[in-house]
Design a protein around this motif. Structure first.
Motif, PDB file in Angstrom:
ATOM      1  N   ARG A  75     -11.544  -3.525   3.180  1.00  0.00           N
ATOM      2  CA  ARG A  75     -11.351  -4.625   4.133  1.00  0.00           C
ATOM      3  C   ARG A  75     -10.018  -5.315   3.918  1.00  0.00           C
ATOM      4  O   ARG A  75      -9.311  -5.646   4.867  1.00  0.00           O
ATOM      5  N   THR A  76      -9.636  -5.523   2.663  1.00  0.00           N
ATOM      6  CA  THR A  76      -8.344  -6.141   2.362  1.00  0.00           C
ATOM      7  C   THR A  76      -7.216  -5.232   2.807  1.00  0.00           C
ATOM      8  O   THR A  76      -6.208  -5.694   3.345  1.00  0.00           O
ATOM      9  N   ALA A  77      -7.369  -3.928   2.613  1.00  0.00           N
ATOM     10  CA  ALA A  77      -6.354  -2.973   3.049  1.00  0.00           C
ATOM     11  C   ALA A  77      -6.160  -3.044   4.563  1.00  0.00           C
ATOM     12  O   ALA A  77      -5.026  -3.028   5.053  1.00  0.00           O
ATOM     13  N   ARG A  78      -7.253  -3.150   5.292  1.00  0.00           N
ATOM     14  CA  ARG A  78      -7.157  -3.265   6.755  1.00  0.00           C
ATOM     15  C   ARG A  78      -6.431  -4.542   7.149  1.00  0.00           C
ATOM     16  O   ARG A  78      -5.586  -4.548   8.042  1.00  0.00           O
ATOM     17  N   ARG A  79      -6.775  -5.648   6.463  1.00  0.00           N
ATOM     18  CA  ARG A  79      -6.141  -6.931   6.774  1.00  0.00           C
ATOM     19  C   ARG A  79      -4.645  -6.884   6.496  1.00  0.00           C
ATOM     20  O   ARG A  79      -3.834  -7.378   7.280  1.00  0.00           O
ATOM     21  N   ILE A  80      -4.247  -6.252   5.396  1.00  0.00           N
ATOM     22  CA  ILE A  80      -2.829  -6.140   5.051  1.00  0.00           C
ATOM     23  C   ILE A  80      -2.090  -5.296   6.080  1.00  0.00           C
ATOM     24  O   ILE A  80      -0.996  -5.645   6.518  1.00  0.00           O
TER      25      ILE A  80
ATOM     26  N   MET B 213       0.830  -1.173   0.000  1.00  0.00           N
ATOM     27  CA  MET B 213       0.000   0.000   0.000  1.00  0.00           C
ATOM     28  C   MET B 213       0.878   1.240   0.000  1.00  0.00           C
ATOM     29  O   MET B 213       0.941   1.967   0.961  1.00  0.00           O
ATOM     30  N   GLN B 214       1.521   1.444  -1.092  1.00  0.00           N
ATOM     31  CA  GLN B 214       2.418   2.577  -1.255  1.00  0.00           C
ATOM     32  C   GLN B 214       1.664   3.896  -1.076  1.00  0.00           C
ATOM     33  O   GLN B 214       2.203   4.854  -0.529  1.00  0.00           O
ATOM     34  N   HIS B 215       0.417   3.944  -1.498  1.00  0.00           N
ATOM     35  CA  HIS B 215      -0.370   5.168  -1.376  1.00  0.00           C
ATOM     36  C   HIS B 215      -0.613   5.514   0.093  1.00  0.00           C
ATOM     37  O   HIS B 215      -0.695   6.677   0.457  1.00  0.00           O
ATOM     38  N   ARG B 216      -0.730   4.512   0.920  1.00  0.00           N
ATOM     39  CA  ARG B 216      -0.970   4.733   2.352  1.00  0.00           C
ATOM     40  C   ARG B 216       0.243   5.395   2.992  1.00  0.00           C
ATOM     41  O   ARG B 216       0.109   6.192   3.896  1.00  0.00           O
TER      42      ARG B 216
ATOM     43  N   MET C 264      -2.329   9.141   2.660  1.00  0.00           N
ATOM     44  CA  MET C 264      -3.697   9.096   2.164  1.00  0.00           C
ATOM     45  C   MET C 264      -4.538   8.285   3.133  1.00  0.00           C
ATOM     46  O   MET C 264      -4.024   7.474   3.895  1.00  0.00           O
ATOM     47  N   THR C 265      -5.844   8.499   3.091  1.00  0.00           N
ATOM     48  CA  THR C 265      -6.701   7.695   3.954  1.00  0.00           C
ATOM     49  C   THR C 265      -6.718   6.262   3.453  1.00  0.00           C
ATOM     50  O   THR C 265      -6.364   5.988   2.303  1.00  0.00           O
ATOM     51  N   GLN C 266      -7.139   5.377   4.310  1.00  0.00           N
ATOM     52  CA  GLN C 266      -7.148   3.960   3.957  1.00  0.00           C
ATOM     53  C   GLN C 266      -8.099   3.697   2.787  1.00  0.00           C
ATOM     54  O   GLN C 266      -7.799   2.898   1.911  1.00  0.00           O
ATOM     55  N   GLU C 267      -9.234   4.380   2.758  1.00  0.00           N
ATOM     56  CA  GLU C 267     -10.212   4.186   1.690  1.00  0.00           C
ATOM     57  C   GLU C 267      -9.654   4.632   0.342  1.00  0.00           C
ATOM     58  O   GLU C 267      -9.797   3.947  -0.670  1.00  0.00           O
ATOM     59  N   ILE C 268      -8.996   5.791   0.304  1.00  0.00           N
ATOM     60  CA  ILE C 268      -8.426   6.302  -0.942  1.00  0.00           C
ATOM     61  C   ILE C 268      -7.266   5.421  -1.400  1.00  0.00           C
ATOM     62  O   ILE C 268      -7.154   5.075  -2.581  1.00  0.00           O
ATOM     63  N   ALA C 269      -6.407   5.031  -0.474  1.00  0.00           N
ATOM     64  CA  ALA C 269      -5.272   4.176  -0.824  1.00  0.00           C
ATOM     65  C   ALA C 269      -5.747   2.833  -1.356  1.00  0.00           C
ATOM     66  O   ALA C 269      -5.190   2.311  -2.323  1.00  0.00           O
ATOM     67  N   ALA C 270      -6.788   2.276  -0.758  1.00  0.00           N
ATOM     68  CA  ALA C 270      -7.326   0.996  -1.224  1.00  0.00           C
ATOM     69  C   ALA C 270      -7.907   1.138  -2.628  1.00  0.00           C
ATOM     70  O   ALA C 270      -7.683   0.287  -3.482  1.00  0.00           O
ATOM     71  N   ALA C 271      -8.631   2.208  -2.870  1.00  0.00           N
ATOM     72  CA  ALA C 271      -9.217   2.425  -4.198  1.00  0.00           C
ATOM     73  C   ALA C 271      -8.136   2.594  -5.259  1.00  0.00           C
ATOM     74  O   ALA C 271      -8.231   2.036  -6.353  1.00  0.00           O
ATOM     75  N   LYS C 272      -7.088   3.331  -4.952  1.00  0.00           N
ATOM     76  CA  LYS C 272      -6.004   3.533  -5.912  1.00  0.00           C
ATOM     77  C   LYS C 272      -5.215   2.248  -6.144  1.00  0.00           C
ATOM     78  O   LYS C 272      -4.630   2.057  -7.196  1.00  0.00           O
ATOM     79  N   SER C 273      -5.193   1.357  -5.156  1.00  0.00           N
ATOM     80  CA  SER C 273      -4.486   0.083  -5.288  1.00  0.00           C
ATOM     81  C   SER C 273      -5.373  -1.003  -5.864  1.00  0.00           C
ATOM     82  O   SER C 273      -4.932  -2.137  -6.026  1.00  0.00           O
ATOM     83  N   ALA C 274      -6.634  -0.677  -6.139  1.00  0.00           N
ATOM     84  CA  ALA C 274      -7.617  -1.610  -6.707  1.00  0.00           C
ATOM     85  C   ALA C 274      -7.877  -2.807  -5.794  1.00  0.00           C
ATOM     86  O   ALA C 274      -7.973  -3.945  -6.246  1.00  0.00           O
TER      87      ALA C 274
END
Length: 53
Positions: free
Chosen positions: A22-27, A1-4, A8-18
């Motif tokens: 929930r997966t972002a939180r788990r990672i 999650m380079q964007h994180r 960036m917020t977790q939601e934006i970073a997750a969206a940019k990482s496709a």
């Protein structure tokens, strides 16, 4: 999650990482890094170009 890492917020970073939020939180909560699928080392049939005589 380079964007994180770029504050960036977790939601934006997750969206940019496709990936899902929930997966972002788990990672982020995991102690290990996610890995790509390993190449399989088995075959279901012989290759037609290889002759075993």
């Amino acid at each position: 999650m380079q964007h994180r890492q770029q504050s960036m917020t977790q939601e934006i970073a997750a969206a940019k990482s496709a990936i899902s939020t929930r997966t972002a939180r788990r990672i982020e909560q995991s102690n290990t890094l996610p890995r790509a699928k390993a190449d399989r080392d088995w075959r279901t049939r012989e290759d037609p170009g290889i002759c075993h005589a």
